[in-house]
Design a protein around this motif. Structure first.
Motif, short mmCIF file in Angstrom:
data_model
loop_
_atom_site.label_atom_id
_atom_site.label_comp_id
_atom_site.label_asym_id
_atom_site.label_seq_id
_atom_site.Cartn_x
_atom_site.Cartn_y
_atom_site.Cartn_z
N ALA B 200 12.48 -25.51 -2.06
CA ALA B 200 11.62 -25.11 -0.93
C ALA B 200 12.35 -24.16 0.01
O ALA B 200 11.78 -23.20 0.52
CB ALA B 200 11.18 -26.35 -0.18
N ALA B 202 14.89 -22.20 -0.82
CA ALA B 202 15.31 -20.95 -1.46
C ALA B 202 14.13 -20.06 -1.85
O ALA B 202 14.32 -18.88 -2.15
CB ALA B 202 16.14 -21.27 -2.70
N ARG B 203 12.91 -20.62 -1.82
CA ARG B 203 11.76 -19.90 -2.37
C ARG B 203 11.51 -18.56 -1.69
O ARG B 203 11.38 -17.52 -2.36
CB ARG B 203 10.50 -20.77 -2.26
N GLY B 204 11.48 -18.58 -0.41
CA GLY B 204 11.15 -17.37 0.33
C GLY B 204 12.10 -16.23 0.01
O GLY B 204 11.67 -15.11 -0.31
N ALA B 205 13.38 -16.52 0.04
CA ALA B 205 14.38 -15.48 -0.19
C ALA B 205 14.30 -14.98 -1.64
O ALA B 205 14.44 -13.78 -1.90
CB ALA B 205 15.77 -16.02 0.11
N TYR B 206 14.05 -15.90 -2.56
CA TYR B 206 13.98 -15.50 -3.98
C TYR B 206 12.80 -14.56 -4.23
O TYR B 206 12.94 -13.52 -4.87
CB TYR B 206 13.85 -16.76 -4.86
#
Lengths: 660, 253
Positions: B200, B202-206
């Motif tokens: 959750a 790391a999702r945005g950055a990935y």
């Protein structure tokens, strides 16, 4: 501890549960093949750190919550201990609180608080338990011991007085303080009276007596490793300091450093370094000299490194000009021992533990200017004074000086026009043989123990005075004739003694009481004229019309000037070591207050007291803390909920912000 | 008609019909199709929501495009980047060419593709550029994840000299949407590198990083009149093939 308490505390074992849960959660992580891993790496560090931080915070919160619940379960049974009074009879108690505010109480205890702070806390706890009808007196044990608050049942006043307590650099005087405490509650009608001593017992132990002494804080009575600069004196291009160490460990690898102070009021360690010298590794008092690289108007010394008591590691250095000047008029033929050398008076003055310079004078000067340098004048067996001498002496004395005349056989050598003014206005005669064998002990009790040595002097004769009006007799012969009396002259005083120092006339000069007597006069002169260097707690006296003002290490100290006697002398007691700037009679003067070596070298001695004193403490003082624990548990629970909500909000906002 | 080129005025017809007639021309075009398949290890990934691995999915679309091209009389060739047992198919037309194409696609397996330098990548593209004549349509199938930095420019350069480059980015839905939850341990199929993270968090950055990567390829391609099409392996392959054909049809000639 009962079975139920143990059972409740056993709940704390469950602290391991959240730890295990966290470990299991970490181990249950799913592994996933994922090609674009390099794109995840970019976000990894911060995400992982935050994840760990959150995890640990939650882990800590849950563990604390479980501990709080365990304690809460046991709280009706587990309670905290503190200083408390036993009331075997259940009646009101009269307490004399002896608070030690000496320098050694600045040392830190194992809890990180100073001994003084521990003592104050214990005193406050005792007062919290006091009931209506209990009487409390407060005595301070820093030298000189003094009564801070007379016995009172007004507990609010006691609490206020405790709140005003402050630390000082005084020596310890527990013996007097306990006696003061005893006398403060002695007259009270309470059946149960106690003297509570909150001290480290670094000094003479109090004497046994009634009311009994109770020392409830044994934790203060621990030895410390400390080195202290007792005093320092500048002479030519050297500074010589007295340093006292309680252990070799405290002295190893340390140096004594001399600095040129930027100003009189600057911090003792600040300034340009002028030289240094290694500290000898030895226990006790030692003298350390430092050669100065250049002369400075104001010099301070300090010890580098650290020890248990840093407050006493620095001291101001004084100059020789700062010592008390004593003029001595003595006939060498009469006043010296048969082997020659210094006169007995000079030898006794030299033996005093005081900073003074002795000036032998050939006779009483006939002009007061010749006496200007002297602070104290001692005349041994003087003949009557000529008018010029009387004028000079009166003018000099009226400026606040002190003169002591030890009259002897020469009182009968009065010439025409001569008299004994300003010492006394009447006549005097040398009566031989003496009608008394010694001094009345009760009249010299103010000298303390040495007064007993004056009881049998075996005098060959005695001076029979006729003191004029205004003379105050301070000591008497056994037959109640005056032996010592004081005559006020302007701001000054002239003391007359009924025996000379000569050993041919009596054993007076060979007795300890004589040393104590001269010490008394030196102290009086020091207080009046300003000794420039004196021990902390030793008062300085000023004529009230001198309009004195004092600026000390803490700043202006006008409020500490108090009127001492009917003559209206103002007194000031320096409580901290350091430099003081005195303005009096439109003159500015610098004085230095130093600590005593005994205060450093006297190690705390565990006070045993008598057997019955142990019964003065309550068996197991109890304090209910359930409500505090419950509040803490509630706060922890609320904090976890708030953190969870905040985290959830943050995640949802992140999801909505992330690109589709 | 106003604006008609007078050079193509048919004088004979004008005399015969007493009308001004303009001659119009129609010629057959040579639109050879060259397929370039990325068979690196990452193309073998098959997520839980996908129909097949990325390589298999790309092969279906490649075969479909080849079939359409061959049916139109155009020649088709197949080249490989990485892969094991992957044999290139020379530029041919006719029914046999399709069989060769399918045979090659079926035999190929994914192979180690990590660590390829930009120079090596350039050398592997050079023969394709040399063998592709003006008008050739080059379709690249790749997830674009293991390519060296600067690969976008090299792929775009294939579109110079009258050629058209279409890159079809094949991604697994898991890669495209990062649908993981909670703490995860991610392992790279190429390097074996493991990254442990909270999905959750790391999702945005990935997703931002993936978007940026795709955008960099698209920008480079568009600059050379090329196109980029993203295809997820849970989508209908025929739809993807249709979109690809539309993009090829709209390509400048």
């Amino acid at each position: 501890m009962s079975f139920l308490t143990g059972l409740a505390l056993l709940i704390s074992v469950f602290v391991a549960v959240p730890v295990l849960a966290h470990l299991l959660k970490r181990g249950r992580v799913q592994e996933q093949i994922f090609a674009p891993i390099q794109l995840v790496q970019l976000a990894r560090t911060s995400a992982r750190q935050r994840s760990r931080l959150d995890d640990r915070l939650f882990l800590l919160l849950r563990a604390l919550l479980i501990l709080a619940l365990a304690l809460l379960g046991a709280a009706p049974l587990v309670r905290c201990s503190r200083v408390s009074l036993a009331r075997p009879s259940g009646a009101s108690v009269a307490l004399a609180l002896v608070m030690d505010d000496s320098l050694s109480m600045r040392a830190l205890t194992a809890s990180g608080k100073t001994r003084f702070a521990e003592a104050t806390t214990a005193a406050q706890q005792l007062i919290l338990e006091a009931r209506e009808g209990d009487a409390v007196a407060i005595v301070l044990a820093g030298e000189p011991a003094r009564l801070m608050l007379s016995a009172t049942t007004d507990l609010a006043a006691v609490r206020a007085a405790l709140g005003k307590l402050s630390q000082s650099d005084r020596a310890t005087d527990l013996v007097t303080a306990v006696e003061l405490g005893r006398s403060a509650v002695k007259q009270l009608s309470h059946a149960d009276k106690r003297v509570v001593v909150l001290s480290d017992f670094a000094g003479l132990a109090p004497k046994a007596g009634e009311p009994r002494v109770w020392a409830p804080l044994p934790i203060l009575q621990t030895k410390i490793d400390d080195c202290a600069v007792i005093s320092a004196e500048t002479s030519n291009s050297f500074v010589t300091a007295k340093v006292a160490c309680t252990s070799k460990k405290a002295a190893v690898g340390r140096r004594l450093i001399a600095v040129a102070a930027k100003s009189v009021s600057s911090e003792l360690r600040d300034g340009e370094e002028l030289g240094s010298s290694p500290l000898p590794v030895q226990i006790g008092l030692s003298s350390v000299s430092i050669k100065l690289s250049r002369a400075a108007s104001t010099t301070n010394v300090y010890l580098d490194g650290t020890d248990a008591l840093s407050h006493d590691d620095a001291a101001p250095a004084t100059t020789q000009a700062g010592t008390l000047s004593v003029g001595v008029v003595v006939d060498k033929a009469l006043g010296s021992v048969v082997t020659g050398g210094s006169t007995i008076l000079e030898q006794v003055l030299g033996a005093l533990d005081a900073r003074l310079t002795v000036h032998p004078l050939s006779g009483v000067p006939e002009a007061d200017k010749e006496l200007d340098l002297e602070d104290l004048l001692i005349l041994d067996d003087p003949a009557a004074f000529t008018p010029e001498m009387r004028t000079a002496l009166s003018a000099w004395l009226s400026r606040g000086k002190l003169a002591v005349a030890l009259f002897g056989p020469r009182v009968e050598n009065a010439q025409l026009g001569s008299s004994f003014e300003p010492f006394f206005s009447g006549g005097a005669s040398w009566q031989k043989p003496a009608t008394s064998q010694g001094i009345l002990a009760a009249s010299t009790a103010w000298l303390g123990e040495p007064s007993a040595s004056l009881e049998k002097l075996g005098p060959r004769g005695e001076v029979v005075f006729s003191p004029g009006p205004g003379a105050e007799v301070q000591a008497s012969w056994e037959n109640n004739r005056p032996f010592l009396f004081e005559q006020k002259v302007g701001r000054g005083s002239a003391f007359s003694l009924g025996l000379p120092a000569s050993v041919d006339q009596s054993d007076l000069a060979l007795r300890p009481g004589f040393v104590a007597l001269l010490d008394h006069f030196v102290r009086l002169a020091s207080e009046r004229t300003g000794p420039r260097v004196s021990e902390v707690g030793r008062s300085w006296r000023f004529p009230s019309d001198a309009a004195p003002s004092v600026i000390g290490p803490e700043g202006p100290l006008q409020s500490r000037l108090v009127t001492t006697d009917a003559q209206g002398l103002l007194a000031f007691e320096p409580a901290l070591l350091g430099r003081y700037q005195i303005s009096a009679d439109a003159k500015r003067q610098e004085r230095v207050a130093t600590i005593t070596a005994d205060e450093i070298l006297n190690e705390p001695v565990p006070y045993v007291g008598d057997r019955s004193s142990a019964a003065l403490a309550a068996k197991q003082p109890l304090l209910e803390i359930s409500s505090e624990i419950a509040l803490a548990a509630l706060a922890l629970f609320t904090l976890e909920l708030a953190l969870r909500s905040w985290r959830r909000l943050k995640l949802s906002s992140q999801k909505s912000d992330s690109p589709a | 008609m106003p604006g008609d080129d007078l050079r193509f005025l048919d004088q004979r017809a004008a005399l015969r019909h007493d009308k001004l007639l303009i001659r119009q021309f129609e010629t057959d075009t040579d639109r050879a199709l060259r397929l370039l398949m990325d068979a690196s290890l990452s193309m073998g990934f098959h997520g839980p929501q996908a129909r097949a691995s990325k390589l298999a999915y790309a092969s279906v679309i490649a075969a479909a495009l080849g079939r359409v091209a061959l049916a139109g009389g155009d020649a088709v060739a197949l080249d490989w980047l990485f892969g094991e047992g992957a044999e290139p198919v020379r530029l041919r037309s006719g029914l046999l060419a399709f069989e060769n194409l399918v045979h090659s696609l079926e035999r190929a397996n994914v192979g180690q593709g990590r660590g390829l330098t930009l120079e090596q990548f350039q050398r592997s593209l050079e023969p394709i550029g040399l063998r592709s004549r003006r008008g050739t349509v080059i379709v690249v199938f790749s997830d674009l994840l293991d390519l060296p930095e600067g690969a976008a420019e090299l792929l775009a350069q294939l579109g110079t000299g009258g050629r058209f480059v279409l890159v079809i980015q094949i991604l697994d839905p898991l890669e495209a949407e990062f649908t993981l939850e909670g703490p995860v341990r991610l392992k790279s199929p190429e390097s074996g590198l493991i990254v442990e993270t909270n999905a959750a968090d790391a999702r945005g950055a990935y997703l931002s990083a993936l978007q940026e990567l795709t955008l960099s390829f698209k920008t480079a391609l568009v600059r050379q009149s090329g196109q980029l099409l993203r295809a997820l392996t849970n989508e209908e392959p025929i739809q993807v093939a249709r979109q690809a054909l539309n993009l090829i049809a709209g390509a400048p000639r």
